[in-house]
Design a protein around this motif. Structure first.
Motif, PDB file in Angstrom:
ATOM      1  N   VAL A   1       7.827   1.347  -3.583  1.00 44.51           N
ATOM      2  CA  VAL A   1       7.078   0.173  -2.987  1.00 44.51           C
ATOM      3  C   VAL A   1       8.231  -0.854  -2.478  1.00 44.51           C
ATOM      4  O   VAL A   1       8.864  -1.403  -3.240  1.00 44.51           O
ATOM      5  CB  VAL A   1       6.206  -0.546  -4.101  1.00 44.51           C
ATOM      6  CG1 VAL A   1       5.561  -1.788  -3.393  1.00 44.51           C
ATOM      7  CG2 VAL A   1       5.049   0.405  -4.536  1.00 44.51           C
TER       8      VAL A   1
ATOM      9  N   VAL B   1       4.875   2.532  -0.099  1.00 44.25           N
ATOM     10  CA  VAL B   1       3.988   1.545   0.374  1.00 44.25           C
ATOM     11  C   VAL B   1       4.986   0.209   1.154  1.00 44.25           C
ATOM     12  O   VAL B   1       5.679  -0.115   0.010  1.00 44.25           O
ATOM     13  CB  VAL B   1       3.123   0.804  -0.450  1.00 44.25           C
ATOM     14  CG1 VAL B   1       2.192  -0.445   0.190  1.00 44.25           C
ATOM     15  CG2 VAL B   1       1.890   2.149  -0.916  1.00 44.25           C
TER      16      VAL B   1
ATOM     17  N   VAL C   1      -1.438  -4.250  -3.181  1.00 44.55           N
ATOM     18  CA  VAL C   1      -0.333  -3.332  -2.850  1.00 44.55           C
ATOM     19  C   VAL C   1      -0.246  -2.458  -4.099  1.00 44.55           C
ATOM     20  O   VAL C   1      -0.032  -1.279  -3.828  1.00 44.55           O
ATOM     21  CB  VAL C   1       1.100  -3.913  -3.006  1.00 44.55           C
ATOM     22  CG1 VAL C   1       2.211  -3.339  -2.981  1.00 44.55           C
ATOM     23  CG2 VAL C   1       1.201  -5.141  -1.724  1.00 44.55           C
TER      24      VAL C   1
ATOM     25  N   CYS D   1       9.347  -4.313  -1.263  1.00 44.24           N
ATOM     26  CA  CYS D   1       8.768  -5.673  -1.426  1.00 44.24           C
ATOM     27  C   CYS D   1      10.051  -6.469  -1.021  1.00 44.24           C
ATOM     28  O   CYS D   1      10.396  -7.259  -1.894  1.00 44.24           O
ATOM     29  CB  CYS D   1       8.012  -6.133  -2.596  1.00 44.24           C
ATOM     30  SG  CYS D   1       6.478  -5.492  -2.919  1.00 44.24           S
TER      31      CYS D   1
ATOM     32  N   VAL E   1       9.656  -0.307  -7.344  1.00 44.06           N
ATOM     33  CA  VAL E   1       9.689  -1.385  -6.558  1.00 44.06           C
ATOM     34  C   VAL E   1      10.618  -2.007  -6.319  1.00 44.06           C
ATOM     35  O   VAL E   1      11.648  -2.557  -7.065  1.00 44.06           O
ATOM     36  CB  VAL E   1       8.719  -2.364  -7.309  1.00 44.06           C
ATOM     37  CG1 VAL E   1       8.505  -3.968  -6.267  1.00 44.06           C
ATOM     38  CG2 VAL E   1       6.970  -2.181  -7.803  1.00 44.06           C
TER      39      VAL E   1
ATOM     40  N   THR F   1       3.506  -7.192  -7.933  1.00 44.07           N
ATOM     41  CA  THR F   1       2.861  -5.715  -7.821  1.00 44.07           C
ATOM     42  C   THR F   1       3.125  -5.052  -8.966  1.00 44.07           C
ATOM     43  O   THR F   1       2.147  -4.292  -9.528  1.00 44.07           O
ATOM     44  CB  THR F   1       3.592  -5.234  -6.444  1.00 44.07           C
ATOM     45  OG1 THR F   1       3.354  -6.047  -5.392  1.00 44.07           O
ATOM     46  CG2 THR F   1       3.177  -3.723  -6.425  1.00 44.07           C
TER      47      THR F   1
ATOM     48  N   ALA G   1      -0.468   1.585  -3.893  1.00 49.31           N
ATOM     49  CA  ALA G   1       0.850   2.409  -4.766  1.00 49.31           C
ATOM     50  C   ALA G   1       0.200   3.377  -5.599  1.00 49.31           C
ATOM     51  O   ALA G   1       0.421   4.538  -5.703  1.00 49.31           O
ATOM     52  CB  ALA G   1       1.615   1.647  -5.315  1.00 49.31           C
TER      53      ALA G   1
ATOM     54  N   GLU H   1       1.752   1.966   5.144  1.00 50.30           N
ATOM     55  CA  GLU H   1       2.161   3.056   4.065  1.00 50.30           C
ATOM     56  C   GLU H   1       2.695   4.204   4.763  1.00 50.30           C
ATOM     57  O   GLU H   1       2.589   4.476   6.103  1.00 50.30           O
ATOM     58  CB  GLU H   1       0.887   3.515   3.645  1.00 50.30           C
ATOM     59  CG  GLU H   1       0.055   2.484   2.565  1.00 50.30           C
ATOM     60  CD  GLU H   1      -1.439   2.794   2.290  1.00 50.30           C
ATOM     61  OE1 GLU H   1      -1.465   3.864   1.905  1.00 50.30           O
ATOM     62  OE2 GLU H   1      -2.154   1.868   2.481  1.00 50.30           O
TER      63      GLU H   1
END
Length: 406
Positions: free
Chosen positions: A205, A375, A395, A207, A16, A26, A399, A370
């Motif tokens: 991921v 993601v 999310v 973020c 992440v 997440t 993932a 995605e």
């Protein structure tokens, strides 16, 4: 380029990027949903929640503003209830105070009535108030009419982020700025940090908030939008006894901003703001912070010029309130006539990571896309902190699906 080599062990299953409340939620959701999944969070700052999460008014939003059926509407109402429960469970400072949305001009009355209907469609209890009833909640506030939303509250979102980090069991690496990303669809991703470390993962991921579009492009995905940063400037009220709880104006439906409002925080102080002015850097918390490369990228995006062309009158008013405390005070006095310029004490500003499409459309809903092994959370401004628990689960679901199909 960073290289991913066959046969080299992965450092984690899910990586992440971003240690704000959405990234940490997440990570928390992944480990709760799929115990044993190895999660690493990279955060470029020395601690969590240093940007949007830690630089807002701390409001747990009810969800009354958002279009029925939108992700914001679905997640805000659900997220508000979950946030209160989470704070109570872990002893994090919070309070359910309710709030007033006040119409001060006749032209705002139809929009106020529209909010009543929208609230009911979203399943949110709303009480309509006449001018005389406003004083029952806020004796110093004046208006033609108002609505009371009982499910709104305040909390310590930084405390929530810290608890999510701890409870997730993820490995959180602070001071780890992402510099390069090498994605191989058949293998995974490798990320080079500013410290020279390489982190290999099966799924990434994104973020990254204010930098999410840049991280998407580093990954090799074109996000179809750009983050255009808007600074929100706040004041503290020197006479906090003038405000009991939360007081908002009727928002302009053409903008995703809620207007200058009054918020009694968990610390007992009253915060006033924010306005919305263009920031000269992604993390441009004052007019003196200018990053030419970032500013040039914003100006090169066609959507930025479309915003300026369509909304220059609105923007002029926001700029005037930014440079003039007197003008800012005038805006506040529409709701709180007793306030004076001397009552406003400058406070820390925030920057909203607003996704803007090429045609100048301000993305009004949460936006999650995605790519191969990735993601991307591309638009998660307010009420993302309120809605962070359900957003994190969504999310995480994507993932984990990506992880299973990898």
């Amino acid at each position: 380029m960073v290289q991913v080599s066959t046969g080299i062990a992965y450092d984690c299953d899910v990586l992440v990027v971003g240690g704000g409340i959405v990234g940490l939620s997440t990570a928390y959701a992944i480990t709760r949903s799929a115990p044993g999944t190895r999660v690493v969070v990279l955060e470029k700052e020395a601690g969590p929640a240093r940007h949007q999460t830690g630089r807002n008014s701390g409001v747990i939003h009810s969800g009354i503003y958002y279009r029925p059926g939108s992700l914001k509407a679905q997640y805000a109402a659900r997220g508000a209830a979950e946030m209160v429960k989470f704070c109570a469970e872990y002893g994090i400072a919070h309070a359910v105070t309710g709030k007033l949305i006040v119409a001060t001009e006749r032209s705002e009355l139809p929009r106020l009535h529209g909010l009543v209907q929208r609230g009911r469609e979203n399943g949110i209890p709303v009480r309509e108030l006449g001018a005389a009833q406003i004083a029952d909640y806020e004796p110093e506030v004046e208006g033609l009419a108002a609505i009371h939303v009982g499910t709104t509250g305040v909390c310590d979102f930084v405390g929530v982020a810290r608890q999510l980090a701890e409870a997730s069991g993820a490995e959180i690496r602070y001071g780890a700025e992402v510099r390069r990303i090498d994605r191989r669809p058949e293998l995974g991703v490798a990320v080079l940090t500013g410290a020279g470390d390489v982190v290999r993962a099966r799924v990434l991921v994104n973020c990254a908030g204010l930098h999410c579009d840049e991280v998407a492009r580093l990954t090799g995905d074109e996000p179809g939008m750009r983050i255009v940063p808007f600074r929100g400037e706040y004041y503290s009220l020197a006479r906090p006894e003038l405000v009991r709880g939360l007081v908002y104006p009727v928002p302009d439906p053409a903008f995703p901003f809620l207007g200058v409002h009054l918020t009694r925080g968990i610390d007992g102080g009253v915060h006033i703001g924010p306005n919305a002015v263009p920031a000269l850097a992604r993390e441009g918390y004052d007019w003196g912070t200018v990053r030419p490369r970032e500013l040039a990228a914003t100006l090169a995006w066609p959507g930025s010029w479309q915003i300026a062309r369509r909304h220059w009158r609105y923007g002029t008013g926001e700029l005037r309130r930014s440079v003039s405390r007197r003008a800012f005070t005038t805006a506040v006095r529409r709701l709180l006539p007793a306030v004076t310029a001397d009552d406003l004490v400058p406070s820390a500003a925030g920057v909203r990571a607003q996704a803007v499409l090429r045609d100048g459309t301000l993305v009004d809903d949460f936006l999650i896309r995605e790519g191969a092994r990735a993601v991307h959370v591309l638009n998660a401004p307010s009420p993302a902190a309120t809605a962070s628990l359900p957003i994190g689960r969504e999310v995480a679901r994507r993932a984990l699906e990506t992880l299973r199909s990898a």
